[in-house]
Design a protein around this motif. Structure first.
Motif, mmCIF file in Angstrom:
data_model
loop_
_atom_site.group_PDB
_atom_site.id
_atom_site.type_symbol
_atom_site.label_atom_id
_atom_site.label_comp_id
_atom_site.label_asym_id
_atom_site.label_seq_id
_atom_site.Cartn_x
_atom_site.Cartn_y
_atom_site.Cartn_z
ATOM 1 N N GLU A 276 0.809 -1.229 0.000
ATOM 2 C CA GLU A 276 0.000 0.000 0.000
ATOM 3 C C GLU A 276 0.838 1.273 0.000
ATOM 4 O O GLU A 276 0.516 2.228 -0.690
ATOM 5 N N ASP A 277 1.915 1.307 0.778
ATOM 6 C CA ASP A 277 2.715 2.532 0.896
ATOM 7 C C ASP A 277 3.375 2.933 -0.415
ATOM 8 O O ASP A 277 3.459 4.112 -0.739
ATOM 9 N N THR A 278 3.849 1.945 -1.181
ATOM 10 C CA THR A 278 4.632 2.252 -2.375
ATOM 11 C C THR A 278 3.915 1.932 -3.681
ATOM 12 O O THR A 278 4.292 2.438 -4.728
ATOM 13 N N GLY A 279 2.934 1.054 -3.637
ATOM 14 C CA GLY A 279 2.275 0.612 -4.862
ATOM 15 C C GLY A 279 3.021 -0.511 -5.555
ATOM 16 O O GLY A 279 2.569 -1.035 -6.568
ATOM 17 N N ALA A 280 4.194 -0.888 -5.018
ATOM 18 C CA ALA A 280 4.964 -1.997 -5.589
ATOM 19 C C ALA A 280 4.155 -3.285 -5.464
ATOM 20 O O ALA A 280 3.255 -3.393 -4.625
ATOM 21 N N ALA A 281 4.467 -4.252 -6.301
ATOM 22 C CA ALA A 281 3.716 -5.500 -6.306
ATOM 23 C C ALA A 281 4.651 -6.701 -6.389
ATOM 24 O O ALA A 281 5.720 -6.622 -6.996
ATOM 25 N N THR A 282 4.212 -7.788 -5.787
ATOM 26 C CA THR A 282 4.913 -9.061 -5.914
ATOM 27 C C THR A 282 3.917 -10.069 -6.457
ATOM 28 O O THR A 282 2.862 -10.291 -5.867
ATOM 29 N N LEU A 283 4.255 -10.665 -7.582
ATOM 30 C CA LEU A 283 3.431 -11.671 -8.219
ATOM 31 C C LEU A 283 4.077 -13.030 -7.972
ATOM 32 O O LEU A 283 5.264 -13.212 -8.265
ATOM 33 N N VAL A 284 3.316 -13.954 -7.401
ATOM 34 C CA VAL A 284 3.824 -15.299 -7.130
ATOM 35 C C VAL A 284 2.928 -16.294 -7.855
ATOM 36 O O VAL A 284 1.721 -16.345 -7.617
ATOM 37 N N ILE A 285 3.552 -17.075 -8.733
ATOM 38 C CA ILE A 285 2.838 -18.092 -9.495
ATOM 39 C C ILE A 285 3.388 -19.444 -9.084
ATOM 40 O O ILE A 285 4.603 -19.668 -9.144
ATOM 41 N N ARG A 286 2.504 -20.318 -8.660
ATOM 42 C CA ARG A 286 2.909 -21.662 -8.248
ATOM 43 C C ARG A 286 2.423 -22.647 -9.304
ATOM 44 O O ARG A 286 1.236 -22.671 -9.638
ATOM 45 N N LEU A 287 3.351 -23.407 -9.851
ATOM 46 C CA LEU A 287 3.033 -24.436 -10.839
ATOM 47 C C LEU A 287 3.175 -25.793 -10.166
ATOM 48 O O LEU A 287 4.137 -26.025 -9.427
ATOM 49 N N GLN A 288 2.242 -26.699 -10.438
ATOM 50 C CA GLN A 288 2.313 -28.034 -9.852
ATOM 51 C C GLN A 288 2.389 -29.081 -10.950
ATOM 52 O O GLN A 288 1.827 -28.904 -12.028
ATOM 53 N N GLU A 289 3.073 -30.161 -10.634
ATOM 54 C CA GLU A 289 3.202 -31.269 -11.576
ATOM 55 C C GLU A 289 1.831 -31.896 -11.813
ATOM 56 O O GLU A 289 1.071 -32.098 -10.878
ATOM 57 N N VAL A 290 1.532 -32.168 -13.074
ATOM 58 C CA VAL A 290 0.308 -32.864 -13.455
ATOM 59 C C VAL A 290 0.655 -33.846 -14.557
ATOM 60 O O VAL A 290 1.718 -33.750 -15.191
ATOM 61 N N ASP A 291 -0.256 -34.773 -14.822
ATOM 62 C CA ASP A 291 -0.001 -35.703 -15.927
ATOM 63 C C ASP A 291 -0.253 -34.976 -17.245
ATOM 64 O O ASP A 291 -0.923 -33.941 -17.279
ATOM 65 N N PRO A 292 0.297 -35.486 -18.340
ATOM 66 C CA PRO A 292 0.173 -34.793 -19.637
ATOM 67 C C PRO A 292 -1.275 -34.528 -20.067
ATOM 68 O O PRO A 292 -1.561 -33.485 -20.638
ATOM 69 N N GLU A 293 -2.182 -35.456 -19.788
ATOM 70 C CA GLU A 293 -3.572 -35.273 -20.184
ATOM 71 C C GLU A 293 -4.211 -34.095 -19.433
ATOM 72 O O GLU A 293 -4.924 -33.273 -20.020
ATOM 73 N N THR A 294 -3.944 -34.015 -18.135
ATOM 74 C CA THR A 294 -4.480 -32.916 -17.333
ATOM 75 C C THR A 294 -3.910 -31.583 -17.811
ATOM 76 O O THR A 294 -4.628 -30.585 -17.882
ATOM 77 N N PHE A 295 -2.622 -31.583 -18.148
ATOM 78 C CA PHE A 295 -2.001 -30.349 -18.639
ATOM 79 C C PHE A 295 -2.717 -29.857 -19.894
ATOM 80 O O PHE A 295 -3.070 -28.680 -19.998
ATOM 81 N N VAL A 296 -2.959 -30.752 -20.833
ATOM 82 C CA VAL A 296 -3.624 -30.376 -22.084
ATOM 83 C C VAL A 296 -5.041 -29.881 -21.803
ATOM 84 O O VAL A 296 -5.485 -28.878 -22.377
ATOM 85 N N GLU A 297 -5.765 -30.554 -20.895
ATOM 86 C CA GLU A 297 -7.131 -30.141 -20.551
ATOM 87 C C GLU A 297 -7.173 -28.728 -19.977
ATOM 88 O O GLU A 297 -8.098 -27.966 -20.256
ATOM 89 N N ARG A 298 -6.179 -28.378 -19.168
ATOM 90 C CA ARG A 298 -6.158 -27.072 -18.497
ATOM 91 C C ARG A 298 -5.507 -25.977 -19.348
ATOM 92 O O ARG A 298 -5.537 -24.807 -18.969
ATOM 93 N N SER A 299 -4.906 -26.334 -20.452
ATOM 94 C CA SER A 299 -4.180 -25.373 -21.277
ATOM 95 C C SER A 299 -5.073 -24.697 -22.294
ATOM 96 O O SER A 299 -6.121 -25.212 -22.661
ATOM 97 N N GLY A 300 -4.627 -23.562 -22.750
ATOM 98 C CA GLY A 300 -5.331 -22.814 -23.786
ATOM 99 C C GLY A 300 -5.377 -21.349 -23.435
ATOM 100 O O GLY A 300 -5.393 -20.973 -22.258
ATOM 101 N N GLU A 301 -5.380 -20.529 -24.456
ATOM 102 C CA GLU A 301 -5.435 -19.086 -24.245
ATOM 103 C C GLU A 301 -6.807 -18.680 -23.731
ATOM 104 O O GLU A 301 -7.817 -19.146 -24.246
ATOM 105 N N PRO A 302 -6.861 -17.825 -22.714
ATOM 106 C CA PRO A 302 -8.151 -17.357 -22.205
ATOM 107 C C PRO A 302 -8.955 -16.676 -23.302
ATOM 108 O O PRO A 302 -8.381 -16.035 -24.181
ATOM 109 N N ARG A 303 -10.244 -16.797 -23.227
ATOM 110 C CA ARG A 303 -11.115 -16.171 -24.238
ATOM 111 C C ARG A 303 -11.252 -14.681 -24.052
ATOM 112 O O ARG A 303 -11.566 -13.958 -24.973
ATOM 113 N N LEU A 304 -10.993 -14.195 -22.830
ATOM 114 C CA LEU A 304 -11.101 -12.757 -22.563
ATOM 115 C C LEU A 304 -9.920 -12.025 -23.149
ATOM 116 O O LEU A 304 -8.795 -12.500 -23.101
ATOM 117 N N ALA A 305 -10.143 -10.835 -23.681
ATOM 118 C CA ALA A 305 -9.059 -10.021 -24.242
ATOM 119 C C ALA A 305 -8.180 -9.510 -23.139
ATOM 120 O O ALA A 305 -8.580 -9.331 -22.022
#
Length: 154
Positions: A125-154
């Motif tokens: 709040e004081d500075t407006g700086a931001a920290t983005l943390v993305i956590r990726l977890q291991e999945v099987d190849p089929e699950t990865f493909v199911e969850r993948s794809g570009e979002p439809r929102l612009a």
């Protein structure tokens, strides 16, 4: 009278410090390299990006080849060394830059199917700086493909 005010304005302009001319002013969020990293964690990878200010973003994965894509509302990548930031065995390569006018992109090539588990941004709040943390977890190849794809929102 107008000439007196003109001369007075000129004298004041010359007498005031000229810092404004030498400062680089930018409305862009900058990535802070020393506070940003990619590292292996139990069951996946964690990506931390420290920014000088918060910006809108989106995160998604794409298959064939497996990769994570992060789009940001215009980020300055100056000084960021992708190889230095990438300390994770789960990541093959990283590249970043402009994506389209007003938008920047980071693409993280993955060594294995890793799905987005969480993507959080904390704003200081004081500075407006931001920290983005993305956590990726291991999945099987089929699950990865199911969850993948570009979002439809612009």
């Amino acid at each position: 009278m107008i000439r007196v005010f003109g001369w007075l304005a000129l004298v004041l302009a010359l007498a005031l410090p000229r810092q404004a001319e030498t400062q680089e002013l930018s409305g862009l969020a900058r990535v802070i390299p020393g506070a940003s990293a990619m590292k292996d964690v139990t069951g996946g990878v964690e990506i931390t990006l420290s920014l000088t200010q918060g910006v809108p973003f989106r995160v998604f994965t794409l298959a064939d080849p497996e990769r994570l894509v992060m789009d940001f509302r215009e980020v300055d990548w100056s000084g960021v060394d992708a190889e230095e930031m990438d300390q994770a065995d789960g990541i093959f390569a990283v590249r970043m830059g402009g994506f389209r006018p007003g938008w920047s992109r980071m693409v993280v090539d993955l060594n294995a199917p890793l799905a987005v588990a969480t993507a959080n941004a904390d704003i200081i709040e004081d500075t407006g700086a931001a920290t983005l943390v993305i956590r990726l977890q291991e999945v099987d190849p089929e699950t990865f493909v199911e969850r993948s794809g570009e979002p439809r929102l612009a």
